[in-house]
Design an enzyme around this catalytic site. Sequence first.
Site, PDB file in Angstrom:
ATOM      1  CG  HIS A 168      15.669 107.681  60.428  1.00  0.00           C
ATOM      2  ND1 HIS A 168      16.439 108.324  59.487  1.00  0.00           N
ATOM      3  CD2 HIS A 168      16.466 107.546  61.528  1.00  0.00           C
ATOM      4  CE1 HIS A 168      17.643 108.569  59.984  1.00  0.00           C
ATOM      5  NE2 HIS A 168      17.677 108.104  61.216  1.00  0.00           N
TER       6      HIS A 168
ATOM      7  CE  LYS B 147      14.526 112.671  67.858  1.00  0.00           C
ATOM      8  NZ  LYS B 147      14.185 112.026  66.568  1.00  0.00           N
TER       9      LYS B 147
ATOM     10  CG  ASN C 123      13.284 111.122  62.179  1.00  0.00           C
ATOM     11  OD1 ASN C 123      14.137 110.473  62.762  1.00  0.00           O
ATOM     12  ND2 ASN C 123      12.478 111.957  62.801  1.00  0.00           N
TER      13      ASN C 123
ATOM     14  NE  ARG D 174      15.998 116.243  67.110  1.00  0.00           N
ATOM     15  CZ  ARG D 174      16.564 116.127  68.303  1.00  0.00           C
ATOM     16  NH1 ARG D 174      16.243 116.973  69.270  1.00  0.00           N
ATOM     17  NH2 ARG D 174      17.462 115.183  68.536  1.00  0.00           N
TER      18      ARG D 174
ATOM     19  CE  LYS E 118      20.534 115.002  65.738  1.00  0.00           C
ATOM     20  NZ  LYS E 118      20.656 113.545  65.999  1.00  0.00           N
TER      21      LYS E 118
ATOM     22  NE  ARG F 180      10.429 112.358  90.474  1.00  0.00           N
ATOM     23  CZ  ARG F 180      10.369 111.785  91.676  1.00  0.00           C
ATOM     24  NH1 ARG F 180      11.340 111.997  92.555  1.00  0.00           N
ATOM     25  NH2 ARG F 180       9.354 111.023  92.011  1.00  0.00           N
TER      26      ARG F 180
END
Length: 378
Positions: free
Chosen positions: A262, A157, A259, A255, A241, A135
């Site tokens: 993308h 990510k 993308n 955020r 970023k 975990r």
Amino acid sequence: MSGVSPKLGGMTANSTTSVSIALGDRSYPITIGSHLLGDSQTYCALPKANTAFIVSNTTVAPLYAQRLAAALSSHYKVVHQVTLPDGEEFKTWETLNLIFDALLSQGSDRKTVLFALGGGVVGDMTGFAAASFMRGVPFVQVPTTLLAQVDSSVGGKTGINHPLGKNMVGAFYQPLMVVCDLDTLQTLPDRELSAGLGEIIKYGPIADAQFLDWIEQNLPQLLARDVAALAHAVKRSCEIKAWVVGQDERESGLRAILNFGHTFGHAIEAGLGYGAWLHGEAVGCGMVMAAHLSQRLGLVDDAFVARLTTLIRNAGLPVKGPILDTGDNAGRYLVLMRLDKKSEAGEIRSVVIDGMAKAVMRSAPDAMVREVIDACCR
């Protein structure tokens, strides 16, 4: 974008700098420079543990794993290594289990530190393994590709691909630090270098018009792997970023602008099969398609589309999308784009450019998206 200053003052080829990701008690540095990977001093601030685990792949491990292990041996009693197959097509549950198998077979505990040594695939899978094993165990990003240094290693990510969608299974999980050793970029294949330039180019239209000017002016130096030019490009990309992630860690709003390109790009990757095109190639082409969509929405003019297309082509990236279905190509794209994480209630939402250095999320009618796909594909 307000809050992101130009900061075009540069690094020299031999200097080291740091960019901070500001996330409270989960903040961490991105260290950028040369001769970092094999220097034991690079890792002095990491928490003490008995064991470190280097996760790499069959391409990168022979180049850098021994050097990293030697540097880590000053801080850890035991340094293990697991080597994964190389390629986007291996970003799967089966490959992820190789990491878990190695951790369990060596009796790793919750203080074991994982080091992701490689490109975006290695970084994403190592981070996901770190988020999941017991975990949550600590991990460090040591990206060795340009794309990973300016994008995938920064921001937390992590994940793997699903046959129907890219990065659809994963977690937000921040590393302890990111080590961007610019020396590793000298061993990159030209195609991988161009793929990284695609993610660098992205930051101009979404956030920093002056940076886009700089990229255009310095593209020959970047393609020639000039260390000072690469140092500035990596630093500026990480600054942008870092600012965005600091405002919106879990992509609930701002955020999403990261993308740009993308939504189309992920459809290309999934439609062709992961690994057929590199991620940066798909994103580069996806930015051209997103620029066309921005123009059709009345947000930018033809000159912007032409400028961005020229830059992406000059960076060595494709500017025409592939045919994914000879019967209904646009229809196949639309099916895949609806699987994108930004879609809501089956509605395709894309990042588009609303004037230079301003990105927004917009929906567009299917008929308009079809027009873009038909115009931009071979």
